[in-house]
Design a protein around this motif. Structure first.
Motif, PDB file in Angstrom:
ATOM      1  N   THR A 100       0.815  -1.222   0.000  1.00 48.90           N
ATOM      2  CA  THR A 100       0.000   0.000   0.000  1.00 48.90           C
ATOM      3  C   THR A 100       0.848   1.272   0.000  1.00 48.90           C
ATOM      4  OG1 THR A 100      -0.111   0.120   2.439  1.00 48.90           O
ATOM      5  CG2 THR A 100      -1.802  -1.195   1.313  1.00 48.90           C
ATOM      6  N   LEU A 104      -1.984   3.564  -2.376  1.00 51.66           N
ATOM      7  CA  LEU A 104      -3.100   3.844  -1.479  1.00 51.66           C
ATOM      8  C   LEU A 104      -2.714   4.770  -0.329  1.00 51.66           C
ATOM      9  CD1 LEU A 104      -6.009   3.380  -0.594  1.00 51.66           C
ATOM     10  CD2 LEU A 104      -5.250   1.278   0.564  1.00 51.66           C
ATOM     11  N   ALA A 161     -11.002  -1.561   0.958  1.00 46.73           N
ATOM     12  CA  ALA A 161     -11.047  -1.940  -0.452  1.00 46.73           C
ATOM     13  C   ALA A 161     -10.841  -3.442  -0.597  1.00 46.73           C
ATOM     14  CB  ALA A 161      -9.978  -1.193  -1.252  1.00 46.73           C
ATOM     15  N   SER A 162     -11.251  -3.977  -1.741  1.00 43.94           N
ATOM     16  CA  SER A 162     -11.004  -5.376  -2.083  1.00 43.94           C
ATOM     17  C   SER A 162     -10.182  -5.408  -3.363  1.00 43.94           C
ATOM     18  CB  SER A 162     -12.319  -6.128  -2.290  1.00 43.94           C
ATOM     19  OG  SER A 162     -13.053  -6.199  -1.079  1.00 43.94           O
ATOM     20  N   GLU A 163      -9.204  -6.300  -3.413  1.00 44.03           N
ATOM     21  CA  GLU A 163      -8.322  -6.409  -4.570  1.00 44.03           C
ATOM     22  C   GLU A 163      -8.241  -7.873  -5.021  1.00 44.03           C
ATOM     23  OE1 GLU A 163      -5.281  -2.688  -3.669  1.00 44.03           O
ATOM     24  OE2 GLU A 163      -4.666  -4.719  -3.082  1.00 44.03           O
ATOM     25  N   GLN A 238      -4.378  -6.981  -7.712  1.00 41.19           N
ATOM     26  CA  GLN A 238      -4.613  -5.919  -8.684  1.00 41.19           C
ATOM     27  C   GLN A 238      -5.039  -4.692  -7.891  1.00 41.19           C
ATOM     28  OE1 GLN A 238      -7.598  -6.654 -11.738  1.00 41.19           O
ATOM     29  NE2 GLN A 238      -6.271  -5.628 -13.210  1.00 41.19           N
ATOM     30  N   ARG A 239      -4.125  -3.779  -7.719  1.00 39.39           N
ATOM     31  CA  ARG A 239      -4.306  -2.722  -6.720  1.00 39.39           C
ATOM     32  C   ARG A 239      -5.472  -1.789  -7.010  1.00 39.39           C
ATOM     33  NH1 ARG A 239       1.800  -0.781  -5.430  1.00 39.39           N
ATOM     34  NH2 ARG A 239       2.065  -1.040  -7.670  1.00 39.39           N
ATOM     35  N   CYS A 240      -6.095  -1.332  -5.935  1.00 41.63           N
ATOM     36  CA  CYS A 240      -7.275  -0.475  -6.034  1.00 41.63           C
ATOM     37  C   CYS A 240      -6.910   0.939  -6.478  1.00 41.63           C
ATOM     38  CB  CYS A 240      -8.011  -0.433  -4.699  1.00 41.63           C
ATOM     39  SG  CYS A 240      -7.022   0.171  -3.308  1.00 41.63           S
ATOM     40  N   ARG A 242      -4.674   3.063  -9.168  1.00 40.43           N
ATOM     41  CA  ARG A 242      -3.820   3.050 -10.352  1.00 40.43           C
ATOM     42  C   ARG A 242      -2.673   4.030 -10.146  1.00 40.43           C
ATOM     43  NH1 ARG A 242      -8.922   3.536 -12.290  1.00 40.43           N
ATOM     44  NH2 ARG A 242      -8.593   5.754 -12.696  1.00 40.43           N
ATOM     45  N   HIS A 262      -8.678  -8.397   1.148  1.00 39.44           N
ATOM     46  CA  HIS A 262      -9.445  -7.263   1.648  1.00 39.44           C
ATOM     47  C   HIS A 262      -8.527  -6.374   2.475  1.00 39.44           C
ATOM     48  CE1 HIS A 262     -13.094  -9.166   0.254  1.00 39.44           C
ATOM     49  NE2 HIS A 262     -12.755 -10.275   0.890  1.00 39.44           N
ATOM     50  N   VAL A 288      -9.756   5.582  -2.456  1.00 35.27           N
ATOM     51  CA  VAL A 288     -10.249   4.479  -3.297  1.00 35.27           C
ATOM     52  C   VAL A 288     -11.237   5.017  -4.344  1.00 35.27           C
ATOM     53  CG1 VAL A 288     -11.576   2.327  -3.302  1.00 35.27           C
ATOM     54  CG2 VAL A 288      -9.852   2.724  -1.538  1.00 35.27           C
ATOM     55  N   GLY A 291      -9.134   6.672  -6.969  1.00 36.70           N
ATOM     56  CA  GLY A 291      -8.674   5.516  -7.744  1.00 36.70           C
ATOM     57  C   GLY A 291      -7.383   5.670  -8.509  1.00 36.70           C
TER      58      GLY A 291
END
Length: 298
Positions: A100, A104, A161-163, A238-240, A242, A262, A288, A291
């Motif tokens: 993260t 994030l 978030a969920s990835e 796959q990260r939340c 970009r 999660h 998130v 994004g």
């Protein structure tokens, strides 16, 4: 009697021994023992049964622990109560899993800085299990982690978030389905001490896929660099958020059985930093929604 002695008493109950409490409180075992004897002498109470090698809390000691926890919670929350109508301020020590730290967390903290400029955040990187231990020992105030299978009862977890986990390969990798690639290409494994690493291993076992491990790394950037160099393939979140990347990689879905990690903000239920942690959580949700992480030059 002092607040510090009550805090040490709670540490003894939480960690099971004078020595473990000393480590958590950054004291020597002798200092812990002296504090407890002074506490007993001051109140004329027998707090410990010292008949065995490891002193054990008596019923009186256990009762005092319960009261001490209430006192400490009230004491630690005084700054929040006094400043409830004012802008939030003070230090927030935030743990963060390595995946993260390049998307994030920077985006969330930039949002937090805009909304609450007087909150000073200190970031402590670490894997989920290590951060949970630091939370338990009150060494950090909150942590953005991958949700573990079991969350200690003293902690709370707010999902951010969920990835979905995906396969990554270099641009030159053959165009095959993920199962074929995993069985034929060198595999760069996510550290199995991490929650994600254990998710990857569990999925490979469920799918009955044997991989050819060539290395095991912790950082997502390091894994991506190795994959981009054509040294193998990997499975990563796959990260939340970009973000600009120097690496051009193929991203291949694993299918309907793909595991999901999660991310969330963990903290102690009795934390005195509740208002600041709530503000941080809101900033993570805002990140998130945005994004995408852009540098200041962008």
């Amino acid at each position: 009697m002092s607040i510090r002695a009550l805090r040490t008493l709670v540490f003894i109950h939480r960690h099971g021994s004078f020595r473990a409490a000393a480590d958590a409180a950054h004291l020597t075992p002798a200092a812990v023992s002296q504090q407890m004897r002074l506490l007993e002498e001051t109140w004329g109470l027998d707090l410990f049964d010292r008949s065995s090698r490891t002193p054990r809390l008596t019923q009186t000691g256990l009762a005092l622990v319960g009261e001490a926890q209430s006192v400490l919670s009230a004491y630690d929350s005084l700054p929040d109560k006094v400043g409830a109508k004012l802008q939030l301020s003070g230090e927030l020590i935030l743990g963060a899993v390595p995946t993260t730290l390049t998307g994030l967390v920077p985006l969330a903290l930039s949002e937090l800085k805009i909304r609450q400029p007087d909150i000073k955040v200190r970031v402590v990187p670490g894997l989920t299990n290590r951060l949970l231990l630091q939370l338990d020992r009150d060494q950090i105030h909150a942590a953005i982690i991958s949700r573990p299978e079991i969350i200690p009862p003293t902690l709370q977890f707010a999902k951010v978030a969920s990835e979905t986990l995906v396969l990554i390969a270099s641009e030159k990798a053959p165009n095959e389905n993920p199962t074929v690639l995993l069985r034929t290409q060198p595999f760069i494994r996510f550290n199995r001490d991490a929650v994600v690493g254990r998710q990857v291993e569990a999925w490979l076992q469920r799918e009955d896929i044997a991989v050819n491990d060539v290395m095991e790394l912790e950082g997502l950037e390091a894994i991506s660099s190795m994959v981009a160099a054509g040294l193998g393939i990997s499975i990563v979140p796959q990260r939340c958020i970009r973000e600009a990347s120097l690496h051009r990689l193929k991203t291949i879905p694993l299918g309907q059985t793909s595991p999901v990690r999660h991310l969330g903000l963990a903290s102690r239920k009795d934390t005195p930093k509740g208002k600041m942690i709530t503000a941080a959580e809101q900033s993570f949700h805002e990140a998130v929604l945005i994004g995408e992480f852009k540098t200041a030059r962008d």
